[in-house]
Design a protein around this motif. Structure first.
Motif, mmCIF file in Angstrom:
data_model
loop_
_atom_site.group_PDB
_atom_site.id
_atom_site.type_symbol
_atom_site.label_atom_id
_atom_site.label_comp_id
_atom_site.label_asym_id
_atom_site.label_seq_id
_atom_site.Cartn_x
_atom_site.Cartn_y
_atom_site.Cartn_z
ATOM 1 N N GLU A 48 0.857 -1.253 0.019
ATOM 2 C CA GLU A 48 0.041 -0.005 0.117
ATOM 3 C C GLU A 48 0.873 1.124 0.126
ATOM 4 O O GLU A 48 0.740 2.142 -0.819
ATOM 5 C CB GLU A 48 -0.994 -0.021 1.157
ATOM 6 C CG GLU A 48 -2.031 -1.048 1.338
ATOM 7 C CD GLU A 48 -2.904 -0.965 2.495
ATOM 8 O OE1 GLU A 48 -2.508 -0.110 3.289
ATOM 9 O OE2 GLU A 48 -3.885 -1.751 2.476
ATOM 10 N N ALA A 53 -1.406 3.855 -1.834
ATOM 11 C CA ALA A 53 -2.842 3.690 -1.381
ATOM 12 C C ALA A 53 -2.961 4.336 -0.034
ATOM 13 O O ALA A 53 -1.993 4.654 0.640
ATOM 14 C CB ALA A 53 -3.070 2.210 -1.373
ATOM 15 N N ASP A 62 -9.087 1.931 -2.419
ATOM 16 C CA ASP A 62 -7.538 2.301 -1.982
ATOM 17 C C ASP A 62 -7.341 3.581 -2.741
ATOM 18 O O ASP A 62 -6.401 4.322 -2.381
ATOM 19 C CB ASP A 62 -6.519 1.091 -1.928
ATOM 20 C CG ASP A 62 -6.934 0.232 -0.730
ATOM 21 O OD1 ASP A 62 -6.723 0.664 0.267
ATOM 22 O OD2 ASP A 62 -7.241 -0.845 -1.109
#
Length: 214
Positions: A48, A53, A62
């Motif tokens: 992420e 994200a 996300d």
């Protein structure tokens, strides 16, 4: 920083493919968990960060500006998922419809990111796979909708019966999607939606067939 467009997101994802978790952690200057019990979700969090994200478990994708959700998926040496996939937390059941749910919001467009997940491989040595975009086809969408409707109907029936607020829905209900406890908050159980391994295995298989040389 959020990627500006889908092409930039996919470029970032391709750049990560083949790295080990240890290599990615070093590039992001993030220490690896010292205890195995604290490693749960660590790889997903690294990815992420690397992709930019930031919505987490909130009722947004996300990458909300791209209408894309990120889902990491641990796979074994046979290419099969090693665990079910968390979709989102159950918030409200009364009056919920699939198209207006966070389940649909999270699953209508997904960037799947396979990660080596064999338990015998140390976390730092696990490799990241090739990410791919997925949208449920009409058959998959119908299955998800039917599972959601069945479970929501059971929850609403429980509410109408005026039973205790804490409840239990069997995790065996649902072909692709199911509901089960995922923790507790302020002394009450928290329930979440999950995708079954058989369902995500077919997604992975179809992606592999699609990418095979012709």
């Amino acid at each position: 920083m959020l990627p500006e467009n889908q092409e930039e997101l996919l470029k970032r994802a391709r750049y990560l493919a083949g790295l080990t978790v240890g290599e990615l952690a070093a590039r992001l200057m993030t220490p690896l968990p010292e205890r195995p019990g604290s490693a749960k979700g660590f790889t997903g969090q690294l990815i992420e960060i690397a992709l930019g994200a930031g919505a987490g478990s909130h009722p947004l994708q996300d990458f909300p500006h791209l209408d894309i959700e990120l889902k990491t998926i641990p796979v074994g040496w046979n290419g099969k998922p090693r665990e079910t996939t968390h979709v989102c937390i159950l918030h409200h059941a009364a009056g919920a419809s699939f198209e207006n749910s966070n389940v649909y919001n999270k699953l209508r467009r997904v960037l799947w990111f396979p990660v080596e997940g064999e338990p015998g491989v140390p976390l730092r040595e696990r490799h990241l796979g090739q990410a791919f975009l997925w949208e449920p086809d009409p058959g998959e969408l119908r299955t998800l909708r039917e599972d959601f409707a069945e479970i929501i109907a059971l929850l609403n029936a429980r509410d109408e019966a005026d039973e205790e607020s804490d409840f239990l829905i069997s995790a065996s209900i649902g072909t692709a999607l199911h509901l089960r406890p995922s923790g507790s908050f302020q002394g009450k159980r928290v329930f979440s939606w999950y995708l079954r391994k058989d369902f995500t295995a077919r997604i992975l298989e179809n992606a592999a067939l699609r990418d095979m040389p012709r």
